[in-house]
Design a protein around this motif. Structure first.
Motif, PDB file in Angstrom:
ATOM      1  N   ASP A  14     108.558  90.553  16.130  1.00 27.91           N
ATOM      2  CA  ASP A  14     108.678  91.990  15.888  1.00 27.91           C
ATOM      3  C   ASP A  14     107.887  92.729  16.972  1.00 27.91           C
ATOM      4  N   ALA A  15     108.544  93.717  17.584  1.00 20.43           N
ATOM      5  CA  ALA A  15     107.932  94.395  18.728  1.00 20.43           C
ATOM      6  C   ALA A  15     107.316  95.733  18.325  1.00 20.43           C
ATOM      7  N   GLY A  16     106.260  95.657  17.536  1.00 19.51           N
ATOM      8  CA  GLY A  16     105.470  96.865  17.279  1.00 19.51           C
ATOM      9  C   GLY A  16     105.982  97.763  16.172  1.00 19.51           C
ATOM     10  N   CYS A  22     109.099  95.637  28.885  1.00 16.44           N
ATOM     11  CA  CYS A  22     110.405  95.455  28.257  1.00 16.44           C
ATOM     12  C   CYS A  22     111.358  96.601  28.574  1.00 16.44           C
ATOM     13  N   HIS A  23     112.643  96.341  28.368  1.00 14.58           N
ATOM     14  CA  HIS A  23     113.753  97.213  28.791  1.00 14.58           C
ATOM     15  C   HIS A  23     113.757  97.310  30.327  1.00 14.58           C
ATOM     16  N   CYS A  24     113.600  96.175  30.995  1.00  6.65           N
ATOM     17  CA  CYS A  24     113.371  96.194  32.443  1.00  6.65           C
ATOM     18  C   CYS A  24     114.591  96.667  33.251  1.00  6.65           C
ATOM     19  N   THR A  28     117.064  91.151  22.062  1.00  3.31           N
ATOM     20  CA  THR A  28     118.036  92.163  21.632  1.00  3.31           C
ATOM     21  C   THR A  28     117.465  93.551  21.377  1.00  3.31           C
ATOM     22  N   ASP A  29     116.200  93.642  20.896  1.00  4.87           N
ATOM     23  CA  ASP A  29     115.687  94.915  20.368  1.00  4.87           C
ATOM     24  C   ASP A  29     116.512  95.367  19.153  1.00  4.87           C
ATOM     25  N   LEU A  30     116.978  94.405  18.365  1.00  5.91           N
ATOM     26  CA  LEU A  30     117.822  94.735  17.203  1.00  5.91           C
ATOM     27  C   LEU A  30     117.069  95.575  16.184  1.00  5.91           C
ATOM     28  N   HIS A  59     112.903  87.565  21.081  1.00  7.24           N
ATOM     29  CA  HIS A  59     111.524  87.988  21.355  1.00  7.24           C
ATOM     30  C   HIS A  59     111.287  89.483  21.116  1.00  7.24           C
ATOM     31  N   HIS A  60     112.330  90.228  20.751  1.00  3.17           N
ATOM     32  CA  HIS A  60     112.131  91.671  20.538  1.00  3.17           C
ATOM     33  C   HIS A  60     113.098  92.151  19.459  1.00  3.17           C
ATOM     34  N   VAL A  61     112.603  92.229  18.229  1.00  5.54           N
ATOM     35  CA  VAL A  61     113.414  92.749  17.117  1.00  5.54           C
ATOM     36  C   VAL A  61     112.540  93.702  16.287  1.00  5.54           C
ATOM     37  N   HIS A  62     113.183  94.415  15.372  1.00  7.61           N
ATOM     38  CA  HIS A  62     112.459  95.309  14.456  1.00  7.61           C
ATOM     39  C   HIS A  62     112.819  94.948  13.024  1.00  7.61           C
ATOM     40  N   ILE A  63     111.905  94.254  12.365  1.00  8.93           N
ATOM     41  CA  ILE A  63     112.234  93.633  11.074  1.00  8.93           C
ATOM     42  C   ILE A  63     111.262  94.039   9.959  1.00  8.93           C
ATOM     43  N   LEU A 102      99.557  93.431  21.782  1.00 10.27           N
ATOM     44  CA  LEU A 102      99.690  94.851  21.435  1.00 10.27           C
ATOM     45  C   LEU A 102     100.962  95.412  22.054  1.00 10.27           C
ATOM     46  N   LYS A 103     101.455  96.496  21.466  1.00  6.68           N
ATOM     47  CA  LYS A 103     102.678  97.141  21.969  1.00  6.68           C
ATOM     48  C   LYS A 103     102.414  98.628  22.166  1.00  6.68           C
ATOM     49  N   LEU A 104     102.883  99.128  23.312  1.00  4.60           N
ATOM     50  CA  LEU A 104     102.800 100.569  23.587  1.00  4.60           C
ATOM     51  C   LEU A 104     104.156 101.032  24.097  1.00  4.60           C
TER      52      LEU A 104
HETATM   53 ZN   LIG Z   1     111.993  97.849  20.435  1.00  5.59          ZN
END
Ligand SMILES: [Zn+2]
Length: 386
Positions: free
Chosen positions: A92-94, A215-217, A275-277, A63-67, A159-161
């Motif tokens: 993709d998280a923003g 996220c990153h809780c 992951t936030d990969l 649920h959280h990657v950068h692609i 949206l992502k902030l």
């Molecule tokens: Zn991220």
């Protein structure tokens, strides 16, 4: 006459959190869909997978990657990296904002065979790279263009902030308030990066509503989810009760064992494990990918069914696709992963701070099926050893 199917996965342990199911069953696939559970002897299969001793899970959702491959320093192309990890869908998280989202869509989403979704960065430029953070000045938030992206592209799920001291600078609460106002006006979800928050973490979660995500809780900088005494802050618990969701998004260093371990002991388990990969963390021993991260949570004592739930059923519900993705029930899309749970390994889960947690079990991905087609298979699963 025996019923014909495309693939029969025989003898594996089915792990389907949506139905609280974890037991040995056969699983059959035809025309890209999962068939009702039935006995192998009644079926004539084009291909039989002997899954004895292995776990069969829904295709994982990271649920959280950068692609944003080619459009951001962080980006990598997802298919070649994630499909061999048992991951069949990703969010993709923003990485992209309203100005460059169409480029992300054309170059990644439309070229990928995976199911991809995205949070749109409130900053039009998105996240370009580590040395060049997003422009966070609310004067540049482009409501008409954000609205048009969300209207046109259904894979945008919010949206992502990044509410991070290093990015927010002197703007204080203003970016969060303005972004929330836009999210509410567009009736969409807000995902807030809460690492190194410029204000008490509970001042962020107090403003979030049901369905918004922090996220990153388990991060440990500046202000955390824990009281000084070690318990979970009552205001953080209240946010969870109100429906705010908590995403681990661990990465190499977006969590701190001094927060994570006490929080899990208190029963504060993640809604989502992701992951936030990025390109630089992919295959890095401190995160590698979703299977190693899931292994960390298993070793920390979270039950297997709950670990798998946090990367299948839960994100599928957030995406509104819980009847099609993230489950092995009859009629669902045949996105499936097979793992071996190795229980005799010495594995060290080290993070960026150099803190370590020692474990002895690890989930090794062996096969991935995407819409009924095998898209990855470890050669070892072709043989049985004497
Ligand atoms: Zn991220």
């Amino acid at each position: 006459m025996k019923e014909k199917v495309d693939i029969l996965i025989s003898g594996g342990t089915i792990v389907d959190p949506k139905n609280n199911l974890m037991e040995q069953q056969d699983l059959a696939i035809r025309d890209g869909k999962i068939l009702p559970l039935q006995q192998a002897c009644d079926l004539q299969a084009e291909q039989v997978i002997n899954a004895r001793g292995y776990l069969i899970t829904p295709g994982l959702i990271d649920h959280h990657v950068h692609i944003f491959d080619g459009g951001s320093e962080y980006g990598f192309f997802p298919d070649s990296a994630l499909l061999p990890m048992g991951v069949t869908a990703a969010v993709d998280a923003g990485s992209a904002g309203a100005a460059n989202y169409e480029s992300f869509r054309q170059n990644v989403i439309l070229r990928s065979k995976m199911k991809l979704f995205a949070y749109l960065n409130i900053s039009s430029m998105g996240q370009l790279g580590g040395n060049f953070p997003e422009q966070i000045n609310p004067q540049y938030y482009d409501l008409p263009r954000i609205r048009s992206m969300i209207d046109k592209f259904p894979e945008i799920c919010g949206l992502k902030l990044r509410c991070d001291k290093a990015i927010i600078d002197d703007w204080g609460h203003v970016p969060l308030q303005k972004t929330l106002a836009i999210a509410r006006e567009l009736d969409t979800r807000l995902v807030v990066h809460g690492k190194n928050p410029p204000m008490p973490l509970e001042a962020i979660t107090a403003q979030l509503g049901a369905g918004d995500i922090l996220c990153h809780c388990y991060q440990g900088l500046n202000s955390t989810i824990l009281e000084q005494s070690g318990g979970i802050k009552s205001s953080i618990q209240a946010a969870r009760t109100r429906g705010v969701l908590f995403d681990s998004a661990d990465a190499k260093g977006n969590y701190d064992y001094q927060v994570l371990i006490p929080a899990l002991k208190e029963g504060f388990v993640p809604d989502i494990i992701s992951t936030d990969l990025t390109l630089s963390s992919l295959f890095h021993p401190q995160i590698y990918g979703l299977p190693l991260l899931l292994s960390k949570y298993l070793n920390l004592g979270l039950p297997l069914l709950e670990v798998i739930r946090a990367c299948t059923e839960k994100p599928a519900r957030i995406l509104g696709l819980e009847n099609r993705l993230g489950t092995l029930e009859a009629g669902a899309i045949a996105d499936i992963a097979m793992f071996e749970l190795k229980q005799d390994v010495a594995v060290v889960f080290e993070n960026k701070n150099g803190d370590c947690y020692n474990g002895n079990q690890v989930l090794v991905p062996l096969m991935t099926i995407l819409e009924g087609k095998i898209v990855y298979r470890h050669m070892e699963t072709m043989f049985r050893y004497r």
